[in-house]
Design a protein around this motif. Structure first.
Motif, PDB file in Angstrom:
ATOM      1  N   MET A   1     -18.191  -1.358-101.967  1.00  0.00           N
ATOM      2  CA  MET A   1     -18.644  -2.400-101.905  1.00  0.00           C
ATOM      3  C   MET A   1     -19.952  -2.529-102.291  1.00  0.00           C
ATOM      4  N   LYS A   2     -20.985  -2.366-103.708  1.00  0.00           N
ATOM      5  CA  LYS A   2     -21.981  -2.856-103.795  1.00  0.00           C
ATOM      6  C   LYS A   2     -22.849  -3.547-102.626  1.00  0.00           C
ATOM      7  N   LYS A   3     -24.062  -2.881-102.439  1.00  0.00           N
ATOM      8  CA  LYS A   3     -25.396  -3.457-101.553  1.00  0.00           C
ATOM      9  C   LYS A   3     -25.891  -4.578-102.492  1.00  0.00           C
ATOM     10  N   THR A   4     -25.555  -5.978-102.936  1.00  0.00           N
ATOM     11  CA  THR A   4     -26.026  -7.056-103.536  1.00  0.00           C
ATOM     12  C   THR A   4     -26.621  -7.442-102.954  1.00  0.00           C
ATOM     13  N   ILE A   5     -27.901  -8.249-104.121  1.00  0.00           N
ATOM     14  CA  ILE A   5     -29.360  -8.904-103.780  1.00  0.00           C
ATOM     15  C   ILE A   5     -29.306 -10.173-105.019  1.00  0.00           C
ATOM     16  N   PHE A   6     -29.214 -11.390-105.040  1.00  0.00           N
ATOM     17  CA  PHE A   6     -29.499 -12.768-105.662  1.00  0.00           C
ATOM     18  C   PHE A   6     -30.672 -12.568-106.112  1.00  0.00           C
ATOM     19  N   ILE A   7     -31.156 -13.049-106.797  1.00  0.00           N
ATOM     20  CA  ILE A   7     -31.922 -13.919-107.085  1.00  0.00           C
ATOM     21  C   ILE A   7     -32.082 -14.826-107.850  1.00  0.00           C
ATOM     22  N   ALA A   8     -32.507 -16.979-107.175  1.00  0.00           N
ATOM     23  CA  ALA A   8     -32.431 -17.547-107.504  1.00  0.00           C
ATOM     24  C   ALA A   8     -33.450 -18.163-108.248  1.00  0.00           C
ATOM     25  N   GLY A   9     -33.689 -18.477-109.032  1.00  0.00           N
ATOM     26  CA  GLY A   9     -33.900 -19.625-109.909  1.00  0.00           C
ATOM     27  C   GLY A   9     -34.869 -19.191-111.645  1.00  0.00           C
ATOM     28  N   GLY A  10     -35.615 -20.203-111.958  1.00  0.00           N
ATOM     29  CA  GLY A  10     -36.020 -19.610-113.403  1.00  0.00           C
ATOM     30  C   GLY A  10     -36.545 -21.080-113.892  1.00  0.00           C
ATOM     31  N   GLY A  11     -35.950 -21.481-115.135  1.00  0.00           N
ATOM     32  CA  GLY A  11     -37.396 -22.737-115.920  1.00  0.00           C
ATOM     33  C   GLY A  11     -38.132 -22.243-117.368  1.00  0.00           C
ATOM     34  N   THR A  12     -39.279 -21.040-116.254  1.00  0.00           N
ATOM     35  CA  THR A  12     -40.427 -21.480-117.128  1.00  0.00           C
ATOM     36  C   THR A  12     -41.070 -19.912-116.638  1.00  0.00           C
ATOM     37  N   GLY A  13     -41.737 -19.033-116.938  1.00  0.00           N
ATOM     38  CA  GLY A  13     -42.235 -17.934-116.652  1.00  0.00           C
ATOM     39  C   GLY A  13     -42.441 -17.479-115.298  1.00  0.00           C
ATOM     40  N   GLY A  14     -43.323 -18.536-115.314  1.00  0.00           N
ATOM     41  CA  GLY A  14     -44.208 -18.805-113.542  1.00  0.00           C
ATOM     42  C   GLY A  14     -43.525 -18.383-112.609  1.00  0.00           C
ATOM     43  N   HIS A  15     -41.817 -18.819-112.776  1.00  0.00           N
ATOM     44  CA  HIS A  15     -40.668 -18.118-111.686  1.00  0.00           C
ATOM     45  C   HIS A  15     -40.175 -17.530-112.400  1.00  0.00           C
ATOM     46  N   ILE A  16     -39.760 -16.827-113.283  1.00  0.00           N
ATOM     47  CA  ILE A  16     -38.995 -15.816-114.105  1.00  0.00           C
ATOM     48  C   ILE A  16     -39.785 -14.679-113.692  1.00  0.00           C
ATOM     49  N   TYR A  17     -40.777 -14.292-114.135  1.00  0.00           N
ATOM     50  CA  TYR A  17     -41.719 -13.023-114.301  1.00  0.00           C
ATOM     51  C   TYR A  17     -41.899 -12.295-112.915  1.00  0.00           C
ATOM     52  N   PRO A  18     -42.351 -13.108-111.342  1.00  0.00           N
ATOM     53  CA  PRO A  18     -42.808 -12.620-109.829  1.00  0.00           C
ATOM     54  C   PRO A  18     -40.650 -12.647-109.959  1.00  0.00           C
ATOM     55  N   GLY A  19     -40.007 -13.175-110.335  1.00  0.00           N
ATOM     56  CA  GLY A  19     -38.282 -12.976-109.896  1.00  0.00           C
ATOM     57  C   GLY A  19     -38.555 -11.236-110.427  1.00  0.00           C
ATOM     58  N   LEU A  20     -38.478 -11.219-111.444  1.00  0.00           N
ATOM     59  CA  LEU A  20     -37.944  -9.701-112.270  1.00  0.00           C
ATOM     60  C   LEU A  20     -39.238  -9.017-112.156  1.00  0.00           C
ATOM     61  N   ALA A  21     -40.470  -9.039-111.247  1.00  0.00           N
ATOM     62  CA  ALA A  21     -41.077  -7.612-111.037  1.00  0.00           C
ATOM     63  C   ALA A  21     -40.567  -7.110-109.102  1.00  0.00           C
ATOM     64  N   ILE A  22     -40.031  -8.108-108.075  1.00  0.00           N
ATOM     65  CA  ILE A  22     -39.134  -7.934-107.052  1.00  0.00           C
ATOM     66  C   ILE A  22     -38.231  -6.859-107.467  1.00  0.00           C
ATOM     67  N   ALA A  23     -37.534  -7.972-108.724  1.00  0.00           N
ATOM     68  CA  ALA A  23     -36.477  -7.058-108.906  1.00  0.00           C
ATOM     69  C   ALA A  23     -36.366  -5.122-109.021  1.00  0.00           C
ATOM     70  N   GLN A  24     -37.079  -5.255-109.459  1.00  0.00           N
ATOM     71  CA  GLN A  24     -37.571  -4.126-110.458  1.00  0.00           C
ATOM     72  C   GLN A  24     -38.265  -3.167-109.157  1.00  0.00           C
ATOM     73  N   ALA A  25     -38.927  -4.013-108.107  1.00  0.00           N
ATOM     74  CA  ALA A  25     -39.644  -3.457-107.095  1.00  0.00           C
ATOM     75  C   ALA A  25     -38.444  -2.900-105.952  1.00  0.00           C
ATOM     76  N   LEU A  26     -37.208  -4.404-106.341  1.00  0.00           N
ATOM     77  CA  LEU A  26     -36.202  -3.084-105.134  1.00  0.00           C
ATOM     78  C   LEU A  26     -35.537  -2.450-106.074  1.00  0.00           C
ATOM     79  N   GLN A  27     -35.056  -2.371-106.682  1.00  0.00           N
ATOM     80  CA  GLN A  27     -34.883  -1.501-107.999  1.00  0.00           C
ATOM     81  C   GLN A  27     -35.526   0.293-107.140  1.00  0.00           C
ATOM     82  N   LYS A  28     -36.492   0.297-107.656  1.00  0.00           N
ATOM     83  CA  LYS A  28     -37.385   1.262-107.140  1.00  0.00           C
ATOM     84  C   LYS A  28     -37.070   1.925-105.527  1.00  0.00           C
TER      85      LYS A  28
END
Length: 355
Positions: A1-28
Motif C-alpha cells: 500500500m502506498k504511503k499517502t500524505i494529504f495536504i488540505a486547504g486552498g481558496g487563494t494562491g496564498g494557501h495553494i502555492y505553499p502547499g504545492l511547494a511542500i508537496a514538491q519538496a516531499l516528493q523530492k
C-alpha cells in the motif's frame, strides 16, 4: 500500500502555492510518496492542483468569514456531509500525515484527521491567525509559522518558525544603480482596485513631478483595459495585466508598492526588495494590516493604510524615496533579515520524520 500524505486547504494562491511547494519538496525527499490534496470546488485549487499533477479530492464546505448570516447557516448544515466525506477519504487512503495550509477544506479535514488519531500539522502564514487555525490548534500538535507573533494565538504544543515556502525562482535580486527611480506597483494576480485608482490619479495629477520616475503598474485583468488607455501617452509608465514572470519585475524595481499578504511579503524578503505596503482593509481578521505592522516594527517596510493612500500621499512617498535613496538600502537590508530560506524542504523533512 502506498504511503499517502494529504495536504488540505486552498481558496487563494496564498494557501495553494505553499502547499504545492511542500508537496514538491516531499516528493523530492521520497519519490514514492502518494501526495493528495483536499479542497473545494469554490477555490483556485480546482484549476491549479491538477495542472501540477497532484490528485485533488473535493469536499462540500464553504467559508464563514465575511458572509451573510443565512449563508453561514448553510455552511453549518454542510458540516455533517463534509465530515463523512473526510472520514471516507481518511479510511480509504489511511494517510501517514495530514497537513493543513488554510482555506475552507482545511478545517473539517484536519479536525477529522486529528480526531481519528492521524498525525497532523498546521501552516499559519499570518501574524494574526484566522479563527479556523486558532480552533484547530487545540487539536493539532504542531504548527509551522512565518511570524513569531502568531505564537501568541496558536495552542499547539509545538510551534516551529520555518518560514514561508516561496516559488523556486525567488532569490536575492541583483544590486543595480539606476539613474531614475524604478517603481513596481501590484495588487496580486487579480490586481487591487483601491491601489489602481490612487496610483492612476497621482500619475495623471502630477505628471511633471513624476516625469523622471519609471513605473510598472500591474492592474489585474478587470481593470487592465481602462488603465491601458489611461497610460497610453505616458512614456514613463508601463501598464501590465499580469506580471509573468514576476521575478524579472522584482529584479527591475528599486521600490515596490503592494498589498501585505504573507506570500508577497515572503517573496519581497527572498528577493530583498524595499516596499511600501498598503494592506487590504477587508482581509479576514485584518491580518494584512497585522502582517504589515510586523514588518514595520522590524524596519523592514513602510506602510500606508488604504484610507490614507491618496494621490498626494503617493507623490510624497515617491519623492521622499527618490531624494533619499539610502532609505531603500536600509529597507532592503532589514527585509533580507526576515527571510527564512529552505522553508518547504525543512517542513517536508519534519513531516517525514513524524510520519
Amino acid at each position: 500500500m502506498k504511503k499517502t500524505i494529504f495536504i488540505a486547504g486552498g481558496g487563494t494562491g496564498g494557501h495553494i502555492y505553499p502547499g504545492l511547494a511542500i508537496a514538491q519538496a516531499l516528493q523530492k525527499e521520497d519519490p514514492g510518496l502518494d501526495i493528495r490534496f483536499v479542497g473545494t470546488s469554490y477555490g483556485l485549487e480546482k484549476k491549479i492542483i491538477p495542472q501540477n499533477n497532484f490528485p485533488l479530492h473535493l469536499i462540500n464546505i464553504g467559508g464563514l468569514n465575511g458572509v451573510p448570516f443565512f449563508k453561514k447557516i448553510l455552511v453549518f448544515l454542510k458540516f455533517p456531509i463534509a465530515f463523512f466525506q473526510c472520514v471516507y477519504l481518511i479510511l480509504k487512503y489511511r494517510p501517514l500525515f495530514v497537513f493543513g495550509v488554510g482555506g475552507y477544506s482545511s478545517g473539517p479535514f484536519v479536525l477529522t484527521s486529528a480526531l481519528l488519531g492521524k498525525p497532523t500539522a498546521l501552516f499559519e502564514s499570518n501574524a494574526h491567525p484566522g479563527i479556523t487555525n486558532i480552533i484547530l490548534s487545540k487539536f493539532v500538535k504542531v504548527s509551522f509559522t512565518l511570524f513569531e507573533e502568531s505564537k501568541n494565538y496558536l495552542k499547539t504544543k509545538i510551534v516551529e518558525t520555518f518560514g514561508f515556502p516561496v516559488r523556486n525562482n525567488m532569490a536575492l535580486a541583483p544590486r543595480r544603480d539606476n539613474k531614475n527611480l524604478r517603481i513596481l506597483i501590484f495588487g496580486g494576480s487579480q490586481g487591487a482596485r483601491g491601489i489602481n485608482i490612487t496610483v492612476s490619479n497621482a500619475l495623471n495629477k502630477f505628471p511633471e513631478e513624476l516625469s523622471d520616475v519609471e513605473f510598472v503598474h500591474q492592474t489585474g485583468k478587470v481593470d487592465f483595459p481602462t488603465y491601458k488607455d489611461t497610460y497610453a501617452n505616458k512614456k514613463n509608465v508601463k501598464c501590465m495585466e499580469y506580471l509573468d514572470p514576476i521575478k524579472s519585475y522584482y529584479d527591475w524595481a528599486d521600490l515596490i508598492f503592494c498589498r501585505a499578504g504573507a506570500s508577497t511579503l515572503s517573496e519581497l524578503a527572498a528577493c530583498g526588495k524595499a516596499a511600501v505596503l498598503i494592506p487590504f482593509p477587508f482581509a479576514a481578521d485584518d491580518h494584512q494590516k497585522k502582517n504589515a505592522e510586523s514588518m514595520v516594527n522590524r524596519k523592514a517596510a513602510e506602510m500606508i493604510l488604504q484610507k490614507d493612500f491618496t494621490a498626494e500621499a503617493f507623490l510624497k512617498t515617491v519623492l521622499d524615496f527618490k531624494n533619499k535613496r539610502e532609505k531603500i538600502l536600509e529597507l532592503e537590508k532589514n527585509i533580507q533579515k526576515t527571510y527564512i530560506p529552505n522553508a518547504a524542504q525543512n517542513i517536508a523533512k519534519y513531516i517525514l520524520r513524524k510520519s
